[in-house]
Each structure stands twice: as structure tokens, then as C-alpha cells.
Write a protein that holds these residues in place. Structure first.
Motif, PDB file in Angstrom:
ATOM      1  N   ARG A 148      -1.439  -5.521  -8.869  1.00  0.00           N
ATOM      2  CA  ARG A 148      -2.045  -7.050  -8.695  1.00  0.00           C
ATOM      3  C   ARG A 148      -1.307  -7.394 -10.399  1.00  0.00           C
ATOM      4  NH1 ARG A 148      -6.754  -8.899 -11.210  1.00  0.00           N
ATOM      5  NH2 ARG A 148      -7.442 -10.823 -10.335  1.00  0.00           N
ATOM      6  N   SER A 155      -4.601   5.678 -12.770  1.00  0.00           N
ATOM      7  CA  SER A 155      -4.852   5.976 -11.590  1.00  0.00           C
ATOM      8  C   SER A 155      -4.353   7.331 -11.003  1.00  0.00           C
ATOM      9  CB  SER A 155      -3.756   4.914 -10.528  1.00  0.00           C
ATOM     10  OG  SER A 155      -3.811   5.663  -9.186  1.00  0.00           O
ATOM     11  N   PHE A 190      -3.701  -5.637  -0.150  1.00  0.00           N
ATOM     12  CA  PHE A 190      -3.466  -4.148  -0.606  1.00  0.00           C
ATOM     13  C   PHE A 190      -4.314  -3.264   0.281  1.00  0.00           C
ATOM     14  CE2 PHE A 190      -4.012  -0.319  -3.060  1.00  0.00           C
ATOM     15  CZ  PHE A 190      -2.731  -0.074  -3.412  1.00  0.00           C
ATOM     16  N   SER A 225      -4.359  -0.459  -7.159  1.00  0.00           N
ATOM     17  CA  SER A 225      -4.477  -1.837  -6.593  1.00  0.00           C
ATOM     18  C   SER A 225      -4.266  -2.838  -7.791  1.00  0.00           C
ATOM     19  CB  SER A 225      -5.807  -2.109  -5.852  1.00  0.00           C
ATOM     20  OG  SER A 225      -6.117  -3.280  -5.811  1.00  0.00           O
ATOM     21  N   SER A 226      -5.075  -2.337  -8.781  1.00  0.00           N
ATOM     22  CA  SER A 226      -5.202  -3.241 -10.027  1.00  0.00           C
ATOM     23  C   SER A 226      -3.760  -3.268 -10.881  1.00  0.00           C
ATOM     24  CB  SER A 226      -6.250  -2.776 -10.946  1.00  0.00           C
ATOM     25  OG  SER A 226      -7.367  -2.766 -10.423  1.00  0.00           O
ATOM     26  N   PRO A 236     -13.589  -3.951  -1.415  1.00  0.00           N
ATOM     27  CA  PRO A 236     -12.640  -3.935  -0.231  1.00  0.00           C
ATOM     28  C   PRO A 236     -12.947  -4.075   1.184  1.00  0.00           C
ATOM     29  CG  PRO A 236     -12.678  -2.177  -1.809  1.00  0.00           C
ATOM     30  CD  PRO A 236     -13.693  -2.876  -2.235  1.00  0.00           C
ATOM     31  N   MET A 288      -5.770   0.277   1.190  1.00  0.00           N
ATOM     32  CA  MET A 288      -6.397   1.634   0.717  1.00  0.00           C
ATOM     33  C   MET A 288      -6.686   2.256   2.031  1.00  0.00           C
ATOM     34  SD  MET A 288      -9.012   0.004  -1.981  1.00  0.00           S
ATOM     35  CE  MET A 288      -9.819   1.268  -2.564  1.00  0.00           C
ATOM     36  N   GLN A 312      -4.810 -11.018  -4.800  1.00  0.00           N
ATOM     37  CA  GLN A 312      -4.963  -9.839  -3.909  1.00  0.00           C
ATOM     38  C   GLN A 312      -6.454  -9.862  -3.308  1.00  0.00           C
ATOM     39  OE1 GLN A 312      -2.315  -6.857  -5.736  1.00  0.00           O
ATOM     40  NE2 GLN A 312      -3.920  -5.449  -5.338  1.00  0.00           N
ATOM     41  N   ASN A 326      -8.206  -6.608  -1.339  1.00  0.00           N
ATOM     42  CA  ASN A 326      -8.312  -5.155  -1.020  1.00  0.00           C
ATOM     43  C   ASN A 326      -8.717  -4.801   0.394  1.00  0.00           C
ATOM     44  OD1 ASN A 326      -6.914  -4.281  -3.174  1.00  0.00           O
ATOM     45  ND2 ASN A 326      -9.066  -4.041  -4.202  1.00  0.00           N
ATOM     46  N   GLY A 382       0.837  -1.202  -0.039  1.00  0.00           N
ATOM     47  CA  GLY A 382      -0.137   0.140  -0.199  1.00  0.00           C
ATOM     48  C   GLY A 382       0.924   1.215  -0.068  1.00  0.00           C
ATOM     49  N   LEU A 426      -8.294   2.089  -6.431  1.00  0.00           N
ATOM     50  CA  LEU A 426      -8.538   0.794  -7.011  1.00  0.00           C
ATOM     51  C   LEU A 426      -7.634   0.578  -8.093  1.00  0.00           C
ATOM     52  CD1 LEU A 426     -12.486   0.206  -6.679  1.00  0.00           C
ATOM     53  CD2 LEU A 426     -10.656  -0.990  -5.430  1.00  0.00           C
TER      54      LEU A 426
END
Lengths: 254, 254
Positions: free
Chosen positions: A157, B155, A133, A153-154, A217, A135, A164, A166, A8, A150
């Protein structure tokens, strides 16, 4: 042996979560080990079973080579590669059902430099792994930032090629209303209304991001322990074989 | 006055591109200024018109407060906020048609901390801006990393709320075949075949990511100047009003 990585952005609460989640697992009589993979962390609230700072310490690297803060961070991460076989040897003495891995403060150093992927493969070997992960919910409570996290995060991944989960971290800092809104966004509801006017590309991306997400998440507070049961269940679902992540078939660790 | 930000992961070539793109614009008799926004950069190949290190220097922060490399980076970025009004005052003396802004080495420090967004708003004021996001082509030539970098780019775009142009940097390091493959991926072709077995979620996300992308990443080499004409044309298209980014309507800078 299951490896659980915690990643993170800086400040999202990885180290605290590793400490508290270790306590949670120990309370349930589980066998847990902790690995610190951050050569630049200045203090740890837990006793790691393996600590990469014993091989490479960013502050030491900075002093010895006369580097500035940024280049010493990058050099330290990359220097770990030269210590790989030594670390691998010491790793073999770490035995536990769950191995929690605390990653570098800045996710970028871990995810987008080859060392991160190489090292995680080395650690995990033929075992199963999952990446938790984080957030940061104080950032995620703004709709654009939620989508941005998000997407990040992707991105992580895809880069790591690891299953993964979240997590919305630090939810104790949210009001009830804020948390409720975040939960609805996770179900794909209402968030588009909060993004203001967006172009077609962004709209399609948000739709794909939210509509196909299997699990929203998981809201977690390391302070209160809220959500640890749910996080544990998710980790179990992933590593204990409930879910066969096709992405892993293509991965060098397999 | 147009503000052109250069962002990307550490090592993607931001600083070199700022230097060479400045030269490119000067060669065409354009009026260019350069701002360094990285408090931790250790050497610059250009002379900045404004340098945040005059207000906050990460190495100095580290020494003075006895911080480690990681916390000094974060503290420096955040300390810039306390100097905001002073910097704003000095900014008013920077006058040019194009203002190129070099951002912190690690994109995370700029994009995911509030300082980055706050500072870019402060800089830009009522002017138009564009963010040039550098995808390091030595990373991007692997299909999973390509997708990962596009997701990171999206992002950052959501987080900063600024029109964005993606660039494949350092293409001089690619073979002809590698570059051709990257160009086809940018058109949405073939990449899915190179991702191996992926789950439904990843597939839908990649589809949305590629199918709706208006302009594929522009291949650029700062060493040879290849692609600078195309990059300039894209920047023009965005800032000179060709494209009205709806995302900006919702932005505090407007």
C-alpha cells in the motif's frame, strides 16, 4: 472508469478472482474490461481486453535472449517500459465502467520494481483506482502468517500509494472455526494470544496494525462467490468517493 | 556454528554481499562456509560449500517439464522439499563458525512459501541464526519506499520467526546528503514530513514502526566494505546471545 487491481503473493488466487469477479459484475449488467499485466502467465481462464504478453512474453524473452527463469521474469517486467507508449495507445480503446487488472504472479515484481508503479499510473491516468490485496487464507490461518501478510499488504500500500482493500481469499478451504478465528483477528481480538511470546517491538507493531485498521479483510471465495457482494461494496466505497484517500494527494497520478 | 541468512528483494545485492562478507570474515581468520539456496541463480561469484542447484536446477526443471519461467521457479523451490533428506545428509559435512546462506533472488519465494521456512529450520537445526535483510538504498531513498521496505522487513521477520538485522545495501551509490537523510529516518526523525499527507492509519503504523525499532538499518557497501564492521558487530550481538529474541521461543526450530 474505475480501475481495480488484484495483487497478492504467488498462488493467492488473483487470476481466478479476476475471472469470477468479472462474471459477477457481468451478471449485474455492468460494463467490465480485463487487463492482464503478467508477461509470464502461461494460461488465462478469461479473455483479456488487453494482454501485455502481446508486447512482451516472458517465455519468448527467455528463449530469444537465452536467459534463465529468474532473469527472464525481471527482464520482461522491465521491457514493458520500452513498450509503454505503444501499450498506452492500445489502452485508449479499452472502455468500461470497471477495468479489472490482473498483476504478475509474484507481487514483488509488480510492487517493488519501478515498472509496476509506472505502469499502474499509466493505466489509471486521471481515473480512480483501488488495489485489492489477496491474503491467501490457507497461509493466513496461522497467526504469525496472518500478521506477516497484513504487514506485506501495508508495505504494498505504501509502495503503490493506492487505496487498498484486503481480502481473505479461498475461504471455502477453511473450516467454520478457522474462518471465525480469522474474523475475530481482523477485529483486533485474540490474535496477540496466538502469537506466543513476542518482543516489545513486535507487540507495538501488531497493535498499531490491528487497532487502526478501518475495515477488516473481507472473506471471499472465488469458487462459491461468497463475499463478492461485500467486496463490491468495499470497492464502491473506495472508488465512488466515499473515502478520500489522503495518500493519493501525494501521488504522481493525481 | 552461526547461520547468517541474507534476504531482500531481487536486485538488493544479496549474492554480492555474501561474497564480500565471506572475504571480510576470512580476512579476520574466521572459519566461514557459504550455502547457495537459490535453485534459479545463473552464476555465482563465490564457490559455495553447498549448492542446492546440485539437487534442483530451475533451468533444468523448466526444460524437463516444459514449464514457463514463473512456474519453474515455484516448482523448483517446492521440489527442494523432496530432496530434503539428501540435502540434510550432505549438510552435515559443512563445518564452520559462520555459515552464510544466500537465498532465492525473489524474497517472496523464500519467505512466503513453506519451503523457505522449512529449509531454514532444517539448515539451522539447534544452532543460532540471524536474518540479514537488505534494503536496497537506491529504492529506500524515497520516503514511501523506505517505509514500504521496513514493513516488508517486518513481514519477513514475522514469517520466518528469526532474529533480524536490517541493512541499507549499496550505500556507495548514495550522495552524502542522501545517506544522512536515511540515517536520520532510521532514528525516527523527519520521515513523516517526507511522506506527504497520510491518513491516520498510515501515521500510526509509521510511528510504531520507527519508534520501537531497536537498531536502525546498518548502512553497508559491499563494494567498499563500508559498514561491514558494524554489520559484524550486530550479527555478533544477536547470535552470540546478547539479545534473547523471544520470538524464537515459539519457533519450531527451538
Amino acid at each position: 472508469m474505475y480501475y481495480v487491481f488484484f495483487t497478492g503473493t504467488a498462488g493467492s488466487g488473483k487470476t481466478t478472482m479476476v475471472k469470477e469477479f468479472q462474471g459477477y459484475l457481468l451478471d449485474q449488467d455492468m460494463d467490465v474490461a480485463v487487463i492482464n499485466m503478467d508477461p509470464a502467465v502461461e494460461g488465462l481462464p478469461y479473455y483479456p481486453d488487453l494482454d501485455v504478453r502481446e508486447y512482451v512474453d516472458a517465455t519468448e524473452v527467455m528463449r530469444r535472449y537465452g536467459l534463465g527463469p529468474n532473469s527472464s521474469l525481471i527482464a520482461s517486467i522491465d521491457l514493458l517500459l520500452t513498450k509503454a507508449s505503444e501499450i498506452k495507445g492500445d489502452l485508449d480503446s479499452v472502455e468500461a465502467n470497471y477495468v479489472l487488472v490482473d498483476t504478475p504472479g509474484q507481487v514483488e515484481l509488480f510492487a517493488y520494481r519501478e515498472t509496476g508503479r509506472y505502469f499502474s499510473s499509466l493505466l489509471v491516468g486521471g481515473n480512480k483506482s483501488v488495489n485489492v490485496f489477496l491474503m491467501d487464507s490457507s497461509l493466513a490461518k496461522e497467526a504469525r502468517s496472518y500478521v506477516s501478510l497484513l504487514l506485506l499488504s501495508s508495505s504494498v500500500r505504501f509502495k503503490l500509494g493506492m487505496p487498498q482493500v484486503n481480502v481473505l481469499s479461498k475461504v471455502d478451504l477453511l473450516s467454520r472455526d478457522e474462518l471465525d478465528a480469522l474474523m475475530r483477528w481482523g477485529e483486533g481480538e485474540e490474535i496477540v494470544d496466538h502469537l506466543g511470546v513476542i518482543d516489545e517491538y513486535s507487540f507495538e507493531l501488531v497493535k498499531a496494525l490491528l487497532e487502526n485498521m478501518e475495515v477488516p479483510p473481507v472473506p471471499v471465495s472465488s469458487n462459491s462467490g461468497e463475499g463478492f457482494d461485500e467486496l463490491y461494496a468495499e470497492i464502491q466505497r473506495v472508488v465512488a468517493g466515499g473515502e478520500d484517500f489522503a495518500t493519493e494527494e501525494n501521488n504522481s497520478r493525481q
